[in-house]
Write a protein that holds these residues in place. Structure first.
Motif, PDB file in Angstrom:
ATOM      1  N   TYR A  31       0.852  -1.270  -0.050  1.00 61.21           N
ATOM      2  CA  TYR A  31      -0.046  -0.294  -0.184  1.00 61.21           C
ATOM      3  C   TYR A  31       0.843   1.150  -0.088  1.00 61.21           C
ATOM      4  O   TYR A  31       2.113   1.295   0.581  1.00 61.21           O
ATOM      5  CB  TYR A  31      -1.004   0.098   1.082  1.00 61.21           C
ATOM      6  CG  TYR A  31      -1.881  -1.079   1.100  1.00 61.21           C
ATOM      7  CD1 TYR A  31      -2.950  -1.091   0.432  1.00 61.21           C
ATOM      8  CD2 TYR A  31      -1.608  -2.242   2.070  1.00 61.21           C
ATOM      9  CE1 TYR A  31      -3.812  -2.388   0.483  1.00 61.21           C
ATOM     10  CE2 TYR A  31      -2.507  -3.425   2.133  1.00 61.21           C
ATOM     11  CZ  TYR A  31      -3.611  -3.385   1.291  1.00 61.21           C
ATOM     12  OH  TYR A  31      -4.246  -4.513   1.202  1.00 61.21           O
ATOM     13  N   VAL A  33       1.609   3.896   1.631  1.00 61.10           N
ATOM     14  CA  VAL A  33       1.828   4.771   2.626  1.00 61.10           C
ATOM     15  C   VAL A  33       2.914   4.441   3.615  1.00 61.10           C
ATOM     16  O   VAL A  33       3.517   3.281   3.294  1.00 61.10           O
ATOM     17  CB  VAL A  33       0.385   4.443   3.640  1.00 61.10           C
ATOM     18  CG1 VAL A  33      -0.714   4.953   3.107  1.00 61.10           C
ATOM     19  CG2 VAL A  33       0.230   3.204   4.177  1.00 61.10           C
ATOM     20  N   MET A  65      -7.080  -1.104   5.070  1.00 64.49           N
ATOM     21  CA  MET A  65      -5.989  -0.446   3.969  1.00 64.49           C
ATOM     22  C   MET A  65      -6.470  -0.876   2.702  1.00 64.49           C
ATOM     23  O   MET A  65      -6.423   0.230   1.726  1.00 64.49           O
ATOM     24  CB  MET A  65      -4.665  -1.210   4.179  1.00 64.49           C
ATOM     25  CG  MET A  65      -3.965  -1.371   5.302  1.00 64.49           C
ATOM     26  SD  MET A  65      -3.276   0.427   5.656  1.00 64.49           S
ATOM     27  CE  MET A  65      -1.551  -0.055   4.912  1.00 64.49           C
ATOM     28  N   ARG A  68      -9.175   1.898   2.288  1.00 64.82           N
ATOM     29  CA  ARG A  68      -9.183   3.429   2.658  1.00 64.82           C
ATOM     30  C   ARG A  68      -7.658   3.992   1.920  1.00 64.82           C
ATOM     31  O   ARG A  68      -7.715   5.177   2.111  1.00 64.82           O
ATOM     32  CB  ARG A  68      -8.941   3.503   4.161  1.00 64.82           C
ATOM     33  CG  ARG A  68     -10.500   3.414   4.664  1.00 64.82           C
ATOM     34  CD  ARG A  68     -10.373   3.770   6.305  1.00 64.82           C
ATOM     35  NE  ARG A  68     -11.729   2.957   6.730  1.00 64.82           N
ATOM     36  CZ  ARG A  68     -12.063   3.107   8.064  1.00 64.82           C
ATOM     37  NH1 ARG A  68     -11.150   3.239   8.904  1.00 64.82           N
ATOM     38  NH2 ARG A  68     -13.169   2.827   8.438  1.00 64.82           N
ATOM     39  N   THR A  69      -7.033   3.083   1.410  1.00 67.34           N
ATOM     40  CA  THR A  69      -5.957   3.713   0.662  1.00 67.34           C
ATOM     41  C   THR A  69      -6.163   3.525  -0.781  1.00 67.34           C
ATOM     42  O   THR A  69      -6.720   2.655  -1.444  1.00 67.34           O
ATOM     43  CB  THR A  69      -4.430   2.752   1.065  1.00 67.34           C
ATOM     44  OG1 THR A  69      -4.707   1.523   0.528  1.00 67.34           O
ATOM     45  CG2 THR A  69      -4.240   3.238   2.639  1.00 67.34           C
ATOM     46  N   ARG A  71      -4.592   3.557  -4.485  1.00 67.90           N
ATOM     47  CA  ARG A  71      -3.590   3.233  -5.416  1.00 67.90           C
ATOM     48  C   ARG A  71      -3.730   4.029  -6.720  1.00 67.90           C
ATOM     49  O   ARG A  71      -4.791   4.497  -7.098  1.00 67.90           O
ATOM     50  CB  ARG A  71      -3.545   1.723  -5.675  1.00 67.90           C
ATOM     51  CG  ARG A  71      -3.300   0.845  -4.248  1.00 67.90           C
ATOM     52  CD  ARG A  71      -3.327  -0.607  -4.891  1.00 67.90           C
ATOM     53  NE  ARG A  71      -3.541  -1.375  -3.588  1.00 67.90           N
ATOM     54  CZ  ARG A  71      -3.055  -2.855  -3.515  1.00 67.90           C
ATOM     55  NH1 ARG A  71      -3.327  -3.202  -4.993  1.00 67.90           N
ATOM     56  NH2 ARG A  71      -3.058  -3.502  -2.610  1.00 67.90           N
ATOM     57  N   ILE A  91      -7.035   6.877   3.876  1.00 66.04           N
ATOM     58  CA  ILE A  91      -5.751   7.224   4.641  1.00 66.04           C
ATOM     59  C   ILE A  91      -4.890   7.818   3.651  1.00 66.04           C
ATOM     60  O   ILE A  91      -4.647   7.293   2.515  1.00 66.04           O
ATOM     61  CB  ILE A  91      -5.432   6.003   5.128  1.00 66.04           C
ATOM     62  CG1 ILE A  91      -6.341   5.463   6.290  1.00 66.04           C
ATOM     63  CG2 ILE A  91      -3.911   6.334   5.673  1.00 66.04           C
ATOM     64  CD1 ILE A  91      -5.873   3.693   6.637  1.00 66.04           C
ATOM     65  N   ASP A  92      -4.544   9.111   3.824  1.00 67.42           N
ATOM     66  CA  ASP A  92      -3.555   9.739   3.010  1.00 67.42           C
ATOM     67  C   ASP A  92      -2.911  10.992   3.675  1.00 67.42           C
ATOM     68  O   ASP A  92      -3.163  11.357   4.856  1.00 67.42           O
ATOM     69  CB  ASP A  92      -4.647  10.291   1.857  1.00 67.42           C
ATOM     70  CG  ASP A  92      -3.818  10.731   0.477  1.00 67.42           C
ATOM     71  OD1 ASP A  92      -2.654  10.616   0.381  1.00 67.42           O
ATOM     72  OD2 ASP A  92      -4.345  11.450  -0.428  1.00 67.42           O
ATOM     73  N   SER A 111      -3.235  11.524  -3.092  1.00 67.76           N
ATOM     74  CA  SER A 111      -3.614  10.072  -3.660  1.00 67.76           C
ATOM     75  C   SER A 111      -4.830  10.246  -4.649  1.00 67.76           C
ATOM     76  O   SER A 111      -5.239   9.650  -5.549  1.00 67.76           O
ATOM     77  CB  SER A 111      -3.841   9.206  -2.734  1.00 67.76           C
ATOM     78  OG  SER A 111      -4.968   9.415  -1.932  1.00 67.76           O
ATOM     79  N   TYR A 136      -0.110  12.183   7.708  1.00 71.91           N
ATOM     80  CA  TYR A 136      -1.084  11.110   7.557  1.00 71.91           C
ATOM     81  C   TYR A 136      -2.084  10.987   8.387  1.00 71.91           C
ATOM     82  O   TYR A 136      -2.026  11.246   9.501  1.00 71.91           O
ATOM     83  CB  TYR A 136      -0.411   9.892   7.564  1.00 71.91           C
ATOM     84  CG  TYR A 136       0.472   9.466   6.007  1.00 71.91           C
ATOM     85  CD1 TYR A 136      -0.285   8.972   4.927  1.00 71.91           C
ATOM     86  CD2 TYR A 136       1.801  10.163   5.649  1.00 71.91           C
ATOM     87  CE1 TYR A 136       0.192   8.818   3.851  1.00 71.91           C
ATOM     88  CE2 TYR A 136       2.250   9.861   4.426  1.00 71.91           C
ATOM     89  CZ  TYR A 136       1.776   9.290   3.503  1.00 71.91           C
ATOM     90  OH  TYR A 136       2.016   9.190   2.254  1.00 71.91           O
ATOM     91  N   GLU A 138      -6.576   9.709   8.858  1.00 67.40           N
ATOM     92  CA  GLU A 138      -7.597   9.150   8.508  1.00 67.40           C
ATOM     93  C   GLU A 138      -8.823  10.076   8.234  1.00 67.40           C
ATOM     94  O   GLU A 138      -9.038  10.780   9.123  1.00 67.40           O
ATOM     95  CB  GLU A 138      -8.424   8.037   9.248  1.00 67.40           C
ATOM     96  CG  GLU A 138      -7.721   6.707   9.564  1.00 67.40           C
ATOM     97  CD  GLU A 138      -8.200   5.753  10.630  1.00 67.40           C
ATOM     98  OE1 GLU A 138      -8.121   4.534  10.297  1.00 67.40           O
ATOM     99  OE2 GLU A 138      -8.840   6.258  11.391  1.00 67.40           O
TER     100      GLU A 138
END
Length: 821
Positions: A31, A33, A65, A68-69, A71, A91-92, A111, A136, A138
């Motif tokens: 991921y 992050v 992950m 919430r992340t 790509r 999550i960024d 992102s 970083y 949430e």
């Protein structure tokens, strides 16, 4: 994974604060992050040794992950989810800026490739680190369709922010209490595993460097450099482990971003983070020329000024970068600051602010086998403990036990103390734990090595005194130990074709740098550069004033930006002028006396001029007191003469012993030890040759003798009668220099001070066979003991004068005492 003894102990002591590091590595590769983001979730759901609970937690973490992340290529998918569901959690890295036209803050989520997201003033003020590089979190992102219909607007709004931070206020208490359950080696291993490394794959030396990388996290305003090969993990700690660190990648750094934005008043990175790390330092530059100077000032004091306000911050500055060649080649090319930006590369004043230079070349290039699959602290918990440790100090354990050598400057001591403090806080965070002597010695040795590496690069750049300074320490009653850098010792071995000197200690010459003979004998003999007030020599010496000028040299008052002190800089007119006094000045460097000007070092400027650095003496010239303008009381005049004689005792040889040894030498009866003694007395025994009121300065602490321009070693042949005739003994030895000429000059100076500026000889011309003018014909109130002293001191026949400075000093003390009766 099979749990080992350290895993079991750590799990027992720190339950709930550990995570398997192989799991963290797994998420790091999957991921987009940093490691600590994945560990934030792993610590929440997988901080256990129970395999079933870990499996269940992993499923939760993986789902979080995955959901919430963002790509690459999934940006539009997440935007669509926000529109369909009204909001989405991601999550960024959250950043924000002030949109002056709209008078509102706008957020950025890289992102999602969104840069104009609406965000409330309250959220920005609550988490203002989003204004200086971001952090970083949430983020709950709301979709408001009505906003999309407004011209030039977009529908996304930051509804809530939850920083990636699991730390608690009692984190440090838990950390400190738990430390007592571990041996030193176990604790070292746990720390290394906690930052992702498996200690068994590294040598003890390599482990020391990895631990030294952690020091900036626990010491405020700690400045460090690490240069070395690629792939050794230099930026890993600052990018992957702690949310309290910020990594500035290669490129421009702005003053507003680093320090303060004058337009908004917002503090910059050094006030927002514990550590600011410049990655790929060779490519970093500031947006204005002023930037490096502000950085240099901040690294010195922890303060910076923008406008009228002086702002204090405690963020450390770390610079990491890569060598393109190996260390030996870099040393052959020049120095180990070569990869730094041009504004910093040769700036020795900037280098002197660096507390530690870590040898990145001593860490192996990392492959997966070097990473741990055992338990370590959750990165965010460890980072919080480190951050809280910054407010503590462990230097109290060094009191009365650790002594730094006398040659460490103020900046050297500060650097070494900061490093020792950091190492002790990392390994002995519990103040109730005893730190044994061998551990204290380890910390001192490593601290001085890291500082020594800074000094040696400064010496390579051309400042002669740095390389000859011994950085040393002592523990209790143990012998003092001098610390060196292995790579520089090995480099000297290769260059000299020799093995190590005895005791692993290279011998540095006490002689000053020597010009090329061709330069000395050159008929052109180029004139030295002329400088004006305000100019800076070699980026280090700022000209404050011109103190004097003659055919031999020009003397300036300068501010030495490396030492932070005012000095006197004597610029010789040519190499021949410098070479004429080089040996005498080298001998004078070994003299440390309150009545003798302190000589520091000499060298050659980048412009090719030879120079000498001495202490700058603030006071009055004694010449003002022999021309009738000013007057000293008898007591003060005698005190001045006593000070000058004290100075001569320090620089003159033991003439009686020298004569005794010289007689034996002529007879061929000197033993080897006596010959060494004879040589030492001759080498170190100086005759000033030009004692006069103008070369004596009156300070608050007494008189100082200066200007050794024409000084000679005792016994050297006489090639010139240079000096000042009114103070030159009429029977001076015309074959060899001896101490008599200096003693005569002191007598004349005192005569003038006590007799209203009158000289002891008619027309101020000492002549052989002439009698000294009776001082009582000038001053009838002069006490007879002082008058008798002056007649003896100024006699034209050396057989009637004093033969040593010590005997002359004793006689004057007695004459003063008798005059007071």
């Amino acid at each position: 994974m099979a749990l080992d003894e350290l895993d079991q102990l750590a799990a027992d002591v720190f339950e709930g604060y550990l995570v398997r590091k192989d799991l963290a590595q797994q998420f790091r590769s999957q991921y987009p992050v940093p490691t600590y983001v994945g560990e934030f979730l792993l610590g929440r759901y997988c901080a256990t040794t129970d395999a079933n609970e870990i499996a269940e937690g992993l499923a939760v973490v993986e789902r979080s992950m995955k959901e919430r992340t963002v790509r690459a290529g999934e940006e539009e998918l997440f935007k669509s989810r926000a529109r369909e569901k009204g909001r989405v959690k991601i999550i960024d890295l959250l950043r924000a800026r002030l949109d002056a036209k709209a008078d509102a803050y706008k957020a950025e989520l890289p992102s999602l490739q969104l840069s104009d997201i609406h965000i409330s003033d309250e959220l920005v003020n609550e988490h203002d680190r989003m204004l200086t590089g971001g952090f970083y979190a949430e983020v709950t992102l709301e979709y408001v369709a009505a906003l999309a219909r407004e011209a030039g607007s977009q529908p996304f709004v930051v509804e809530s922010v939850r920083p990636i931070q699991m730390s608690t206020r009692d984190a440090l208490d838990t950390f400190v209490r738990g430390r007592v359950r571990f041996t030193l080696d176990q604790w070292r291993d746990l720390l290394l595993r906690s930052v992702g490394f498996e200690p068994g794959r590294f040598s003890r030396r390599e482990q020391d460097i990895l631990i030294a990388r952690m020091v900036p996290f626990v010491v405020t305003n700690y400045n460090a450099v690490e240069l070395g090969p690629r792939g050794t993990g230099k930026s890993h700690l600052f990018q992957q482990v702690s949310p309290y660190a910020h990594l500035v990648s290669g490129g421009k750094a702005t003053i507003a971003n680093m320090f303060v934005n004058n337009a908004t008043g917002r503090r910059g990175l050094v006030a927002q983070y514990d550590v600011v790390c410049f990655d790929e330092i060779s490519g970093v530059s500031f947006d204005t020329k002023e930037g490096v100077n502000i950085l240099k000032g901040y690294m010195e004091s922890g303060e910076f000024s923008r406008g009228k306000e002086s702002i204090r911050a405690d963020g450390g500055v770390v610079m990491v970068g890569n060598f393109d060649v190996d260390v030996a080649e870099e040393l052959r090319r020049g120095h180990l600051f070569g990869p730094m930006p041009k504004e910093m590369r040769d700036d020795t004043a900037f280098h002197d602010r660096i507390h530690a230079y870590l040898p990145g070349w001593d860490v192996p290039k990392l492959d997966p086998s070097y990473f741990s699959d055992h338990f370590g602290f959750v990165s965010d918990f460890l980072a919080e403990c480190w951050s809280q440790l910054r407010r503590a100090s462990r230097l109290e354990v060094t009191q009365g036990r650790l002594q730094w050598g006398s040659q460490l400057s103020g900046r050297d001591r500060k650097a070494a103390n900061n490093t020792v403090n950091g190492l002790l806080k990392l390994l002995w965070p519990n103040p109730e734990m005893e730190v044994p002597d061998d551990a204290l010695s380890w910390a001192a040795e490593l601290a001085l090595e890291l500082r020594r590496r800074v000094k040696e690069q400064q010496a390579s750049i051309g400042i002669a005194e740095f390389g000859t300074v011994d950085l040393s320490y002592g523990i209790g009653d143990l012998p003092e130990r001098v610390v060196y850098c292995d790579e520089s010792v090995q480099h000297r071995m290769r260059a000299d074709g020799d093995g190590l000197p005895a005791g692993h200690r290279p011998q540095f010459s006490e002689m000053l740098p020597e010009p090329d003979p061709a330069e000395v004998s050159s008929p052109s003999r180029r004139k030295a550069t002329e400088y004006s007030i305000g100019e800076i020599i070699d980026g280090r010496f700022e000209i404050l004033d011109m103190l004097g000028q003659g055919g031999f040299s020009t003397v300036y008052r300068v501010r030495d930006d490396v030492e932070g002190e005012e000095r006197a800089l004597k610029l010789f007119e040519n190499a021949a002028g410098y070479e004429a006094v080089r040996r005498e000045i080298a001998a004078l460097r070994r003299v440390h006396h309150p009545n003798v000007v302190q000589v520091y070092w000499a060298g050659k400027t980048n412009a090719g001029d030879w120079y000498l650095i001495t202490e700058y003496i603030e006071g009055e010239s004694l010449a003002d007191y022999v021309d009738g303008k000013c007057h000293l009381s008898d007591r003060k005049a005698v005190d001045v003469a006593l000070d000058i004689l004290d100075a001569l005792v320090a620089i003159h040889p033991d003439t009686a012993r020298l004569e005794q040894l010289s007689a034996k030498k002529e007879q061929g009866n000197l033993s080897e030890a006596e010959y060494d003694e004879w040589m030492n007395i001759r080498e170190n025994g100086l005759v000033h040759r030009d004692i006069k009121p103008r070369n004596v300065i009156l300070t608050r602490n007494g008189a100082k003798l200066l200007d050794f321009n024409i000084s000679s070693r005792v016994g050297d042949p006489v090639h010139t009668q240079s000096g000042t005739p009114p103070y030159q003994a009429p029977d001076a030895d015309l074959t060899r220099w001896d101490v008599s000429t200096d003693l005569f000059a002191v007598g004349v100076v005192l005569y003038e001070l006590l007799c209203k500026g009158h000289h002891p000889y008619p027309g101020s011309k000492p002549m052989v066979g002439e009698s000294v003018i009776d001082p009582r014909t000038i001053r009838s109130d002069l006490p007879p003991p002082l008058a008798a002293f002056l007649v003896k001191a100024c006699a034209s026949d050396r057989g009637e004068r004093f033969d040593t400075a010590q005997r002359m000093h004793e006689a004057l003390v007695m004459a003063q005492a008798e005059s007071a009766d």
